[in-house]
Scaffold this active site. Sequence first.
Site, mmCIF file in Angstrom:
data_model
loop_
_atom_site.group_PDB
_atom_site.id
_atom_site.type_symbol
_atom_site.label_atom_id
_atom_site.label_comp_id
_atom_site.label_asym_id
_atom_site.label_seq_id
_atom_site.Cartn_x
_atom_site.Cartn_y
_atom_site.Cartn_z
ATOM 1 N N HIS A 1 27.048 24.473 39.350
ATOM 2 C CA HIS A 1 27.500 25.772 38.846
ATOM 3 C C HIS A 1 28.892 25.589 38.245
ATOM 4 O O HIS A 1 29.862 25.374 38.975
ATOM 5 C CB HIS A 1 27.543 26.781 40.004
ATOM 6 C CG HIS A 1 27.730 28.195 39.562
ATOM 7 N ND1 HIS A 1 26.868 29.205 39.905
ATOM 8 C CD2 HIS A 1 28.674 28.771 38.790
ATOM 9 C CE1 HIS A 1 27.279 30.345 39.374
ATOM 10 N NE2 HIS A 1 28.384 30.101 38.706
ATOM 11 N N HIS B 1 34.388 31.568 47.335
ATOM 12 C CA HIS B 1 35.576 30.831 46.928
ATOM 13 C C HIS B 1 36.856 31.598 47.257
ATOM 14 O O HIS B 1 36.855 32.818 47.411
ATOM 15 C CB HIS B 1 35.535 30.496 45.435
ATOM 16 C CG HIS B 1 35.430 31.671 44.517
ATOM 17 N ND1 HIS B 1 34.294 32.432 44.398
ATOM 18 C CD2 HIS B 1 36.326 32.222 43.647
ATOM 19 C CE1 HIS B 1 34.470 33.392 43.516
ATOM 20 N NE2 HIS B 1 35.711 33.300 43.055
ATOM 21 N N GLU C 1 41.621 38.556 40.409
ATOM 22 C CA GLU C 1 40.532 38.986 39.533
ATOM 23 C C GLU C 1 40.332 40.507 39.594
ATOM 24 O O GLU C 1 39.972 41.046 40.638
ATOM 25 C CB GLU C 1 39.233 38.275 39.938
ATOM 26 C CG GLU C 1 39.348 36.765 39.967
ATOM 27 C CD GLU C 1 38.156 36.107 40.637
ATOM 28 O OE1 GLU C 1 37.231 36.836 41.066
ATOM 29 O OE2 GLU C 1 38.149 34.867 40.753
ATOM 30 N N HIS D 1 39.784 41.251 43.581
ATOM 31 C CA HIS D 1 39.854 40.140 44.522
ATOM 32 C C HIS D 1 41.146 39.397 44.220
ATOM 33 O O HIS D 1 41.240 38.660 43.234
ATOM 34 C CB HIS D 1 38.633 39.231 44.381
ATOM 35 C CG HIS D 1 37.340 39.945 44.655
ATOM 36 N ND1 HIS D 1 36.330 40.047 43.733
ATOM 37 C CD2 HIS D 1 36.921 40.634 45.754
ATOM 38 C CE1 HIS D 1 35.327 40.737 44.254
ATOM 39 N NE2 HIS D 1 35.668 41.107 45.471
ATOM 40 N N HIS E 1 36.031 35.610 48.579
ATOM 41 C CA HIS E 1 35.021 36.535 48.086
ATOM 42 C C HIS E 1 33.826 35.739 47.569
ATOM 43 O O HIS E 1 33.855 34.515 47.492
ATOM 44 C CB HIS E 1 35.583 37.456 46.990
ATOM 45 C CG HIS E 1 36.269 36.740 45.870
ATOM 46 N ND1 HIS E 1 37.523 36.187 45.981
ATOM 47 C CD2 HIS E 1 35.885 36.487 44.597
ATOM 48 C CE1 HIS E 1 37.892 35.640 44.840
ATOM 49 N NE2 HIS E 1 36.896 35.786 43.992
#
Length: 432
Positions: free
Chosen positions: A285, A328, A334, A358, A364
């Site tokens: 990812h 993470h 963010e 976040h 989160h």
Amino acid sequence: MAENYMSGFGNHFASEALPGALPVGQNSPQRCPYGLYAEQLSGSAFTARENNQRSWLYRIRPSVLHVGRFGPAVFPYWRTAPARERGAPFGPMRWAPVPVPDEELTFICGVRIMTTCGDADARSGMAAGIYFVTSDMKDEYFYDADGELLIAPQQGRLLFITEFGRMDVSPGEICVIPRGVKFRVEASEAARGYLCENYGAPLTLPNRGAIGANCLANPRDFLTPVAAFEDRDRPARMIVKWGGGFHICEIDHSPIDVVAWHGNYAPYKYDLRLFCPVGAILFDHPDPSIFSVLTSPTQEPGVGNVDFAIFPERWMVAEHTFRPPWYHMNVMSEFMGLIFGKYDAKPEGFAPGGVSLHNCLLPHGPDAAAFEQAARAALAPVKLADTLAFMFETRLPQHVTAYAAQLDTLQSDYADCWSGLQKRFTGDRGGA
């Protein structure tokens, strides 16, 4: 008047609303065509070597006549960093969509800042929030001296009438109004959307590095308006945001009077559906930086004052891979919104028009239901369709305003979305 555009990001453009209005061969001739005044608008220091931004404007009146004796104006929900307002809980936060208020709100009156970071005077950081528009700005004009504005409509179309021309911006598109550019806003229906006030370096395309020349946001798809002007003599108001405060004066004409212009410092719009995403085609990812549309760079290479990233429709094809965003903690913070559809990591509770925050080094990731579904899904190719989320990401911690902390739509139980995550450790190498 119809909206017309020129394409290309950061190019030097030339546009005239009347034939021959642009002087030939020099920027400030002794006598401009049509009796116009020559004026330069600079978005960078004169001595900026690598990215000098400026445009020459040929206008009916110079900007010194667009201002008068200023008095204070109050827009209490538009906050500016540094701002430290108490009342917000510490931890991940999420808000359900705020309904459009049942009152007359122009674009300027309707801005509701939810987070701030940095220091506007130091040209560092940003403010992020939402806006509502239920009424046109009539004989009212505005420019922001503290930062450039990135506007992302979520509901309702907006018409930005700027010094450089007109931009019609709908949900799924964004527009950017540079620092110091005068404009007003009209709306054909009640509108709601997201806003970022970038105090730092102007937004630009990110360095694509190993991705190369193609994909992500392509320069040709950014549209700059062609010249259009108003020769209008009647009472009006000019509102200026400067130093975190608002200042207002009375004028007797429209400042949207640029008959011709050329340069590389101008408003622009972009259709987010033209973004060409890239991703893993075998396994793993990639980091969300591959979804960056624009960045406000800092002196530290690769670290953005603000990064604007989107999560659009795309195919998921990776093998042996947990496909939604992983759990993470990171040093960036963010501010996230949803234009339409569902977000794959939070399919429930995060609705179009909503917001999540976040902050830096707060963990989160997917909620419990999204994790269970993704962990057990058959990894056949699947298209994430009818979705468009975005993120204002910054290197600085974001401080929640009193307005955001007191909203009825603040989801006090947001952290419960992870409570269903169970201990899965079995001691078996194969996992649960």
